[in-house]
Enzyme design. Structure first.
Site, mmCIF file in Angstrom:
data_model
loop_
_atom_site.group_PDB
_atom_site.id
_atom_site.type_symbol
_atom_site.label_atom_id
_atom_site.label_comp_id
_atom_site.label_asym_id
_atom_site.label_seq_id
_atom_site.Cartn_x
_atom_site.Cartn_y
_atom_site.Cartn_z
ATOM 1 N N TYR A 108 0.838 -1.201 0.000
ATOM 2 C CA TYR A 108 0.000 0.000 0.000
ATOM 3 C C TYR A 108 0.876 1.255 0.000
ATOM 4 C CZ TYR A 108 -3.768 3.240 1.030
ATOM 5 O OH TYR A 108 -4.656 4.285 0.961
ATOM 6 N N SER A 167 -6.394 1.000 -4.408
ATOM 7 C CA SER A 167 -6.493 2.428 -4.138
ATOM 8 C C SER A 167 -5.101 3.059 -4.284
ATOM 9 C CB SER A 167 -7.101 2.647 -2.761
ATOM 10 O OG SER A 167 -7.510 3.978 -2.587
ATOM 11 N N ASP A 188 -17.668 3.719 -7.833
ATOM 12 C CA ASP A 188 -16.573 4.148 -6.966
ATOM 13 C C ASP A 188 -16.521 5.671 -6.994
ATOM 14 O OD1 ASP A 188 -14.298 4.651 -5.544
ATOM 15 O OD2 ASP A 188 -13.058 3.173 -6.589
ATOM 16 N N HIS A 218 -15.770 1.594 -3.934
ATOM 17 C CA HIS A 218 -14.349 1.506 -3.653
ATOM 18 C C HIS A 218 -13.988 0.226 -2.899
ATOM 19 C CE1 HIS A 218 -10.471 3.390 -3.776
ATOM 20 N NE2 HIS A 218 -10.302 3.291 -2.462
#
Length: 714
Positions: free
Chosen positions: A486, A566, A649, A684
């Protein structure tokens, strides 16, 4: 983050006629044609082409975009249906998902409220018990709200006496919420309805007369899922009235970029408004006296320099977590009755990173991260250490909410090889007992969870979790590996259970999680080391993780797959452009792919804290250097890529993934495919139905397995 595809009649026909193929047959299909526009922006003396700008338009509004989505889904679905072992993988993920899951209980008025999923329900059900051992009764079953299971219970709050339930409804994965009220005793849904709620806390007045919430202004026609979110306001809704009559409590019209969330203090005397301007934990804290309507709101923490997060209060003594002068955070308190409140340290900063703190039963329960693993410690209110909470091993503990006057609390513990077990804990005695433990379709002891450390490009030592079956770990053989990352927004990646990742491991693969810079694993310095003009460190850390896995013989050179969602989708896109030779396959999920326009849509404006401002030249040049959409390398062999996104999203709008995929498909990138999988009635990630999540995970992992050599047929 979980992210399925739209099956039109044409796509269904392709599925029906498809036959499984070997990995060697899974070469680039004929991509749908994508119109290339002539948009060129001049920024800081440079001409930047944006030929797919039209794909930013809302798929629900623009018929050309909708047609493009349908054609992409037809090709992708036909390809995915030919993946070897996909059906067997989906069956196993379904088995592994089919276990009882409980949310943490909340006690109010001697009633206990909690969520439960029997295993394969699309949405978890909210239950209530009268007393801890009372008979469970269904309060809300979101599975009855929509035929496709895509409407979810997003949040809830209960009055102090346990008589009223405030709950938020999430439809189709959107960040927007509709708020309703239920009478707990009768199950009757009351007339009170609140709209235009997003990024809001929900909190009752202590007397149950109404509740506080935050909302944005209503959007214009066709702008609901794309318009920028500005001018958030705090309101009070009195039960039995229309939303139009709600009282405006707090706003900053002169600073429309600020967000405001509100919560009621433990004693009910104060409303605590926490304001922020972006994603950084830099807050201004304002107190509103709820016993004096004429009192002016009082700024307790001015400016936006540091994190001050309310923990709780004992009388006039208010406790906060802060990073003010403490990059790894500490606990402080102040006397709000003083004319000039002064702050004193209660729990000093220490070598572990302090996360959440709660005030329960006259104690402070502090959650620390020690090399990204949970460590829980109980303190007296004066900061004196009382005890450490014994945890079962390497994993993540969460919860510990409750009342300042009651010693009972609940927490959960999970790891990569074990789903969440819920424990009941007494902070006074230190006694812990299992409240709910699932039965699972595997033996947790068949898997090995390890923590490794490797060196990044600049010499930084980075931790990594590695999960394998005992058989694979003991064999010493290299195994196809899925590497996840991430690296942003101060978010820490801690151990947690995933049925789909366990299915990958059962099939003979390895799963690795790199705790790269940009996250919060080691506090502010770790976050700062991976954002703004340091963002390249994030990519270097992740690339170094892949190199380490290969060098150590954990994965073969042609057996490394990467995944992120993301900000992690951005990570996958960026490192693929920078080191396409290192990876065999990748999944970029709901990623931020156009770094020059991310701040133009919905919540994107908040992300400037981590990414910088595209309108400022110095920031723009950094963003331009790694933006996935703008740095696809034509004429270079790329890994197989599956981009995943969803039409609803409204966090990272799907135009990011649409444009990025179009750029990939327009380039000559070798013999491996670059495809996009677009879900409908999804957002999302949160609120996604279980069946859709299983189908999507099966598609993604079967795709990655096909190009890394993981045999799913065994």
């Amino acid at each position: 983050m979980l992210r399925n595809i739209l099956l039109t009649g044409a796509a269904t026909a392709l599925v029906a006629s498809a036959t499984p193929a070997s990995a060697q047959d899974l070469t680039v299909p004929d991509y749908p044609e994508t119109r290339s526009g002539d948009v060129v922006d001049e920024q800081f003396g440079e001409q930047v082409a944006d030929p797919y700008r039209w794909l930013e338009n809302d798929v629900r509004v623009d018929s050309e975009v909708a047609d493009w989505v349908e054609r992409q889904n037809e090709v992708t679905n036909a390809f995915l249906d030919r993946l070897p072992g996909r059906e067997k993988l989906q069956a196993r993920i379904t088995q592994l998902t089919d276990y009882e899951r409980f949310g943490l209980p909340t006690e109010k008025g001697e009633r206990y409220f909690y969520t439960r999923n029997d295993g394969l329900q699309n949405q978890s059900v909210l239950y209530v018990r009268d007393g801890l051992d009372g008979e469970p009764r269904v309060l809300i079953d979101p599975n009855t709200w929509a035929d496709d299971g895509a409407t979810a219970l997003a949040d809830y709050a209960i009055t102090e006496d346990g008589s009223k339930l405030l709950y938020a409804i999430q439809d189709g994965g959107s960040d927007w919420r509709t708020v309703k009220v239920m009478d707990v005793a009768t199950g009757e849904v009351m007339d009170d309805t609140i709209e235009w709620v997003k990024f809001s806390n929900l909190d009752w007045a202590k007397d149950g007369s109404g509740f506080y919430y935050s909302r944005f202004p209503a959007t214009g026609e066709g702008e609901t899922f794309q318009a920028l979110n500005t001018n958030q306001q705090v309101y009070f809704h009195r039960l039995g009235t229309e939303q139009a009559q709600d009282g405006l409590i707090y706003e900053t019209p002169e600073q429309p970029e600020l967000n405001h969330t509100a919560q009621v203090s433990d004693d009910g005397r104060w409303l605590i408004v926490t304001s922020s301007s972006g994603t950084d934990d830099r807050y201004e804290v304002t107190l509103i006296d709820l016993e004096d309507e004429s009192a002016t709101p009082r700024v307790l923490v001015p400016g936006f320099d540091n994190n001050y997060s309310y923990v709780g209060n004992s009388g006039d003594a208010f406790y906060f977590v802060t990073n003010d002068g403490a990059p790894l955070k500490k606990v402080v308190k102040t006397d709000v009755s003083a004319a000039e409140p002064e702050w004193t340290t209660v729990i000093p900063e220490r070598e572990e990173t302090l996360g959440g703190v709660s005030l329960v039963g006259g104690h402070l329960v502090a959650s620390y991260l020690k090399d990204a693993k949970s460590l829980i410690e109980v303190f007296a209110l004066d900061g004196t250490p009382v005890r450490q909470v014994a945890l079962p091993g390497i994993g993540s503990a969460g919860g510990f909410g409750g009342s300042p006057d009651e010693s009972e609390t609940f927490y959960s513990f999970s790891s990569y090889n074990r789903p969440s077990t819920v424990y009941r804990y007494d902070v006074e005695t230190g006694e812990s007992e299992v409240w709910a433990q699932p039965e699972v379709a595997f033996n947790p002891h068949d898997f090995v969870v390890e923590q490794k450390f490797y060196t990044s490009k600049d010499g930084t030592r980075v931790p990594m979790f590695l999960v394998r079956s005992k058989a694979v770990a003991q064999s010493g053989d290299a195994a196809p590996t899925l590497l996840y990352g991430y690296g942003g927004f101060n978010i820490s990646l801690t151990p947690g259970f995933s049925p789909s990742r366990l299915a990958w491991i059962e099939a003979g693969g390895a799963y690795a999680v790199a705790n790269i810079r940009g996250g919060g694993e080691y506090g502010k310095a770790w976050h700062d080391g991976g954002r703004l003009d340091n963002k390249q460190n994030v990519f270097d850390d992740f690339i170094a993780a892949g190199e380490y896995l290969i060098a150590e013989g954990i994965t073969p050179e042609d057996g490394l797959a990467i995944q992120g969602g993301s900000n992690g989708g951005l990570l996958v896109g960026a490192v693929t452009n920078q080191r396409p030779d290192l990876f065999a396959a990748g999944n970029a999920a709901v990623g931020v792919m156009d770094m020059l326009r991310f701040d133009q849509f919905t919540a994107g404006r908040y992300w400037v804290d981590d990414y910088g401002y595209p309108s400022k030249e110095a920031d723009w040049r950094v963003l331009r250097s790694y933006s996935p959409y703008h740095n696809v390398k034509d004429g270079v062999d790329y890994p197989a890529l599956l981009v995943t996104t969803a039409d609803t999203d409204d966090r990272v709008v799907p135009g990011h993934s649409f444009k990025y995929t179009a750029a990939l498909q327009a380039a000559e990138l070798g013999e491996r495919p670059q495809l996009i999988r677009i879900e409908t009635r999804a957002g999302h990630g949160s609120g996604k139905p279980t069946d859709k999540a299983i189908e999507e995970a099966s598609d993604i992992l079967a795709f990655l397995a096909a190009f890394t050599g993981l045999d799913l047929s065994e």
